[in-house]
Scaffold this active site. Structure first.
Site, PDB file in Angstrom:
ATOM      1  N   ARG A  90       0.865  -1.174   0.000  1.00  0.00           N
ATOM      2  CA  ARG A  90       0.000   0.000   0.000  1.00  0.00           C
ATOM      3  C   ARG A  90       0.903   1.225   0.000  1.00  0.00           C
ATOM      4  O   ARG A  90       1.795   1.335   0.840  1.00  0.00           O
ATOM      5  CB  ARG A  90      -0.857  -0.123   1.251  1.00  0.00           C
ATOM      6  CG  ARG A  90      -1.465   1.084   1.792  1.00  0.00           C
ATOM      7  CD  ARG A  90      -2.323   0.749   3.002  1.00  0.00           C
ATOM      8  NE  ARG A  90      -1.759   1.348   4.192  1.00  0.00           N
ATOM      9  CZ  ARG A  90      -2.456   1.754   5.240  1.00  0.00           C
ATOM     10  NH1 ARG A  90      -3.761   1.563   5.252  1.00  0.00           N
ATOM     11  NH2 ARG A  90      -1.877   2.299   6.269  1.00  0.00           N
ATOM     12  N   ASP A 106       6.657  -4.376   9.265  1.00  0.00           N
ATOM     13  CA  ASP A 106       7.857  -3.864   9.952  1.00  0.00           C
ATOM     14  C   ASP A 106       8.102  -4.621  11.252  1.00  0.00           C
ATOM     15  O   ASP A 106       9.244  -4.914  11.605  1.00  0.00           O
ATOM     16  CB  ASP A 106       7.704  -2.368  10.265  1.00  0.00           C
ATOM     17  CG  ASP A 106       7.768  -1.509   9.003  1.00  0.00           C
ATOM     18  OD1 ASP A 106       8.001  -2.070   7.925  1.00  0.00           O
ATOM     19  OD2 ASP A 106       7.560  -0.293   9.121  1.00  0.00           O
ATOM     20  N   ASP A 147       2.726  -1.277  12.200  1.00  0.00           N
ATOM     21  CA  ASP A 147       2.943  -1.830  10.858  1.00  0.00           C
ATOM     22  C   ASP A 147       3.371  -3.298  10.999  1.00  0.00           C
ATOM     23  O   ASP A 147       4.471  -3.599  11.468  1.00  0.00           O
ATOM     24  CB  ASP A 147       4.022  -1.028  10.115  1.00  0.00           C
ATOM     25  CG  ASP A 147       4.112  -1.465   8.655  1.00  0.00           C
ATOM     26  OD1 ASP A 147       3.912  -0.611   7.770  1.00  0.00           O
ATOM     27  OD2 ASP A 147       4.378  -2.658   8.405  1.00  0.00           O
ATOM     28  N   THR A 153      -0.752   7.755  -0.941  1.00  0.00           N
ATOM     29  CA  THR A 153      -1.995   7.758  -1.731  1.00  0.00           C
ATOM     30  C   THR A 153      -2.939   6.622  -1.334  1.00  0.00           C
ATOM     31  O   THR A 153      -4.105   6.625  -1.707  1.00  0.00           O
ATOM     32  CB  THR A 153      -1.661   7.574  -3.224  1.00  0.00           C
ATOM     33  OG1 THR A 153      -1.045   6.281  -3.375  1.00  0.00           O
ATOM     34  CG2 THR A 153      -0.693   8.633  -3.719  1.00  0.00           C
TER      35      THR A 153
HETATM   36  O1  LIG Z   1      -6.287  -2.495   4.110  1.00  0.00           O
HETATM   37  P1  LIG Z   1      -5.169  -1.664   3.587  1.00  0.00           P
HETATM   38  O2  LIG Z   1      -5.368  -0.192   3.847  1.00  0.00           O
HETATM   39  O3  LIG Z   1      -4.884  -1.932   2.154  1.00  0.00           O
HETATM   40  O4  LIG Z   1      -3.871  -1.988   4.447  1.00  0.00           O
HETATM   41  C1  LIG Z   1      -3.519  -3.291   4.784  1.00  0.00           C
HETATM   42  C2  LIG Z   1      -2.236  -3.697   4.141  1.00  0.00           C
HETATM   43  O5  LIG Z   1      -1.140  -2.965   4.716  1.00  0.00           O
HETATM   44  C3  LIG Z   1      -0.127  -3.879   5.136  1.00  0.00           C
HETATM   45  O6  LIG Z   1       0.763  -4.179   4.120  1.00  0.00           O
HETATM   46  P2  LIG Z   1       1.857  -3.133   3.611  1.00  0.00           P
HETATM   47  O7  LIG Z   1       1.330  -2.377   2.428  1.00  0.00           O
HETATM   48  O8  LIG Z   1       2.361  -2.318   4.757  1.00  0.00           O
HETATM   49  O9  LIG Z   1       3.001  -4.059   3.055  1.00  0.00           O
HETATM   50  P3  LIG Z   1       4.027  -4.974   3.872  1.00  0.00           P
HETATM   51  O10 LIG Z   1       3.282  -6.199   4.266  1.00  0.00           O
HETATM   52  O11 LIG Z   1       5.120  -5.229   2.910  1.00  0.00           O
HETATM   53  O12 LIG Z   1       4.504  -4.187   5.074  1.00  0.00           O
HETATM   54  C4  LIG Z   1      -0.928  -5.101   5.528  1.00  0.00           C
HETATM   55  O13 LIG Z   1      -0.163  -6.260   5.629  1.00  0.00           O
HETATM   56  C5  LIG Z   1      -1.979  -5.166   4.442  1.00  0.00           C
HETATM   57  O14 LIG Z   1      -1.536  -5.846   3.293  1.00  0.00           O
HETATM   58  O1  LIG Z   2      -2.459  -0.516  11.009  1.00  0.00           O
HETATM   59  C1  LIG Z   2      -2.003  -0.928   9.922  1.00  0.00           C
HETATM   60  C2  LIG Z   2      -2.560  -0.559   8.689  1.00  0.00           C
HETATM   61  C3  LIG Z   2      -2.029  -1.062   7.550  1.00  0.00           C
HETATM   62  N1  LIG Z   2      -0.944  -1.869   7.613  1.00  0.00           N
HETATM   63  C4  LIG Z   2      -0.396  -2.240   8.795  1.00  0.00           C
HETATM   64  O2  LIG Z   2       0.585  -3.000   8.838  1.00  0.00           O
HETATM   65  N2  LIG Z   2      -0.931  -1.741   9.920  1.00  0.00           N
HETATM   66 MG   LIG Z   3       3.761  -2.692   5.965  1.00  0.00          MG
END
Ligand SMILES: O=P(O)(O)OC[C@H]1O[C@H](OP(=O)(O)OP(=O)(O)O)[C@H](O)[C@@H]1O
Ligand SMILES: O=c1cc[nH]c(=O)[nH]1
Ligand SMILES: [Mg+2]
Length: 211
Positions: free
Chosen positions: A103, A204, A201, A107
């Site tokens: 994500r 992370d 996150d 944006t």
């Molecule tokens: O419902 P949304 O608003 O779309 O957010 C949720 C997304 O955000 C996080 O991933 P992220 O984009 O941080 O990627 P990552 O797993 O690589 O940290 C999480 O694991 C979901 O995939």
């Molecule tokens: O709270 C949140 C929202 C999106 N992605 C995450 O990892 N945590």
């Molecule tokens: Mg993430």
């Protein structure tokens, strides 16, 4: 679309430790795995089975086996990868496909950067793994992707959801055969679209800060 929150003291306890900002990454990973196993127990309640004849040391009997093709598990990278081990522990014969999605934190657009899935998903029971359902954008894209390949039976296992994201998915997928299994529906999204109280996150906390 159906939503199931798994209400169990083991889930609640593990989730509380997971949320704690002082919980270090190795413990966070371990707890994620354990939580997924507990959620997967409920999420697989409707897995397709058929009768199978076997012979015990005592007699012949009829038992239960998964129908073919076996369930397909799809972790959404990165954070969903932390859930894979907990799922395959429970369903070791499952096949695994991968979706890489991120994500854009400004944006909130969803970027699909990797895909390794069968071309034809017709008739497959699919279990999507992603710990966080925040705005719902990522899961919406993932489900759309799977439906385009012919899927019609998708269960998503998440740890946390925001009511806003769930409402959006419900609006768009009201008639679809989609089930969301969760440990908790939290309070809200904050101004950066993070889940509150949430756990931060997830990617992370599992793997360190992405570059
Ligand atoms: O419902 P949304 O608003 O779309 O957010 C949720 C997304 O955000 C996080 O991933 P992220 O984009 O941080 O990627 P990552 O797993 O690589 O940290 C999480 O694991 C979901 O995939
Ligand atoms: O709270 C949140 C929202 C999106 N992605 C995450 O990892 N945590
Ligand atoms: Mg993430």
């Amino acid at each position: 679309m159906r939503t199931l929150v798994v209400d169990h003291p083991l889930v609640a306890h593990k989730l509380t430790v997971l949320r704690d900002k002082n919980t270090p990454s190795p413990v966070f990973r371990q707890l994620t795995e354990e939580l997924v196993t507990l959620l997967a127990y409920e999420a697989t309640r409707e897995v397709k089975t058929q009768p199978v004849e076997i012979e015990t040391p005592v007699t012949k009997t009829v038992g239960t086996a998964f129908t073919k093709p076996t369930p397909l598990v799809v972790p959404i990278l990165r954070a969903g990868l932390g859930m894979l081990e907990g799922m395959t522990k429970l369903v070791p014969t499952a096949e695994v496909g991968f979706l890489g999605m991120a994500r854009d934190e400004e944006t909130l657009d969803i970027i699909t950067y990797a895909e390794r899935l069968p071309e034809d998903l017709t008739g497959r029971q699919i279990f999507v793994l992603d710990p966080m359902l925040a705005t719902g954008g990522t899961l919406r894209e993932a489900i759309k992707f799977l439906f385009k390949r012919g899927a019609s039976d998708v269960t998503c296992i998440c740890l946390l959801a925001a009511p806003e994201g769930l409402a959006k998915l419900e609006e768009e997928l009201s008639d679809a055969n989609v089930k969301i299994v969760l440990a908790s529906i939290d309070e809200k999204l904050n101004e950066k679209s993070y889940i509150v109280p949430g756990l931060g996150d997830a990617g992370d906390r599992l793997y360190g800060v992405a570059g």
